[in-house]
Design an enzyme around this catalytic site. Structure first.
Site, PDB file in Angstrom:
ATOM      1  N   SER A 142       0.864  -1.176   0.000  1.00 26.42           N
ATOM      2  CA  SER A 142       0.000   0.000   0.000  1.00 26.42           C
ATOM      3  C   SER A 142       0.897   1.222   0.000  1.00 26.42           C
ATOM      4  O   SER A 142       2.084   1.123   0.333  1.00 26.42           O
ATOM      5  CB  SER A 142      -0.862   0.008   1.274  1.00 26.42           C
ATOM      6  OG  SER A 142      -1.507   1.246   1.441  1.00 26.42           O
ATOM      7  N   TYR A 155      -2.390  -1.012  10.541  1.00 22.43           N
ATOM      8  CA  TYR A 155      -2.401  -1.183   9.080  1.00 22.43           C
ATOM      9  C   TYR A 155      -1.081  -0.697   8.479  1.00 22.43           C
ATOM     10  O   TYR A 155      -0.448  -1.391   7.678  1.00 22.43           O
ATOM     11  CB  TYR A 155      -3.589  -0.420   8.477  1.00 22.43           C
ATOM     12  CG  TYR A 155      -3.726  -0.600   6.981  1.00 22.43           C
ATOM     13  CD1 TYR A 155      -4.241  -1.776   6.448  1.00 22.43           C
ATOM     14  CD2 TYR A 155      -3.341   0.406   6.093  1.00 22.43           C
ATOM     15  CE1 TYR A 155      -4.361  -1.950   5.077  1.00 22.43           C
ATOM     16  CE2 TYR A 155      -3.469   0.242   4.719  1.00 22.43           C
ATOM     17  CZ  TYR A 155      -3.980  -0.938   4.217  1.00 22.43           C
ATOM     18  OH  TYR A 155      -4.100  -1.107   2.859  1.00 22.43           O
TER      19      TYR A 155
END
Ligand SMILES: NC(=O)c1ccc[n+]([C@@H]2O[C@H](COP(=O)([O-])OP(=O)(O)OC[C@H]3O[C@@H](n4cnc5c(N)ncnc54)[C@H](O)[C@@H]3O)[C@@H](O)[C@H]2O)c1
Length: 252
Positions: A142, A155
């Site tokens: 990401s 995350y």
């Protein structure tokens, strides 16, 4: 690109980026193992691939569960005879709040899927690829693999961890003709993103205008094409690489 005779496994293939990759692999002729813990979603991808004339199987598996992952890879090889490519893409991003507010339960859940899940997949995929004479793996990172974002401690940490894991695995298996890379998407219009926006976490338009130089969200297919290229013979010298596919987000 002709993938006929070759086999690809995609996790999180029931939705968003994973679904686009599974469909993309099938479009270029690969036989595809659609792996997802959500059966309805996985079967919907299977139907879409079948309707487009592709060949796929659905395998229910939770990537955080070792037996489930081992069984998914074994079933892929049993049905299709080999494994050439894998996209380890299943990931979660529940709302955790800040580092102080994040609970131990959520921290552990996020790491179990986003980090342990990818490690488990590679552990079993590499064994299968060795038996096929080599292969290529792409993990989904990401923009959060490369920079911080508030309210996402677990995350962001999990996605940073994937860069290290990808590099180690690439190094370990480079001489065995197994390439391992990580693709880092930016803001991609998927159910995960839209759910976060609907929960009021952010407005997609505001987020895109303030953070993405290309001033638009990406489509799942724009990540899928990078993943399929990185797995293909066209990328035969690419390993251990971090590919940002984010409309310029990480350089802004
Ligand atoms: N959408 C974005 O903007 C964006 C940006 C950067 C990175 N990513 C990453 O891309 C990946 C895919 O995201 P998406 O937006 O397509 O999400 P999504 O929620 O639309 O799809 C994820 C799929 O993974 C499956 N899944 C979740 N946990 C699983 C598990 N334990 N075992 C098996 N399957 C599981 C879900 O059932 C779902 O079908 C994730 O790793 C995510 O972190 C997404």
């Amino acid at each position: 690109m002709d993938w006929s005779g070759r086999v690809a496994l995609v996790t999180g293939a029931g939705s968003g980026i994973g679904r686009a990759t599974a469909e993309g692999f099938a479009q270029v002729g690969a036989r595809v193992a659609v792996v997802d813990r959500d059966e309805d979603a996985g079967r919907a991808t299977l139907e879409a691939i079948g309707a487009a004339g592709g060949e796929a199987i659905y395998i229910a598996a939770d990537v955080a569960d070792e037996q489930s992952v081992a069984a998914a890879v074994a079933e892929t090889v049993r049905r299709f005879g080999r494994l050439d490519a894998a996209h380890n893409n299943a990931g979660i991003s529940p709302d955790t709040g800040t580092t102080v507010d994040c609970t131990r339960v959520l921290w552990d859940q996020i790491f179990a899927v986003n980090v342990t899940g990818v490690w488990l997949c590679m552990k079993y995929e590499i064994e299968a690829m060795r038996a096929s004479g080599g292969g290529a793996i792409v993990n989904t990172g990401s923009v959060s693999s490369l920079r911080a974002a508030p309210q996402l401690p677990a995350y962001v940490a999990s996605k940073h961890a994937l860069i290290g894991l990808t590099k180690v695995t690439a190094l370990e298996y480079a001489a065995e003709n197994i390439r391992v890379n990580i693709v880092c998407p930016g803001v991609i219009e998927t159910p995960m993103l839209m759910k976060k926006a609907a929960e009021g976490f952010f407005s997609v338009d505001d987020y895109v205008q303030s953070s993405v130089p290309m001033a638009r969200a990406g489509q799942p297919e724009e990540i899928a094409s990078a993943v399929i290229w990185a797995c293909s013979d066209s990328a035969s010298y690419l390993t251990g690489a971090t590919l940002s596919v984010d409309g310029g987000m990480v350089i802004a």
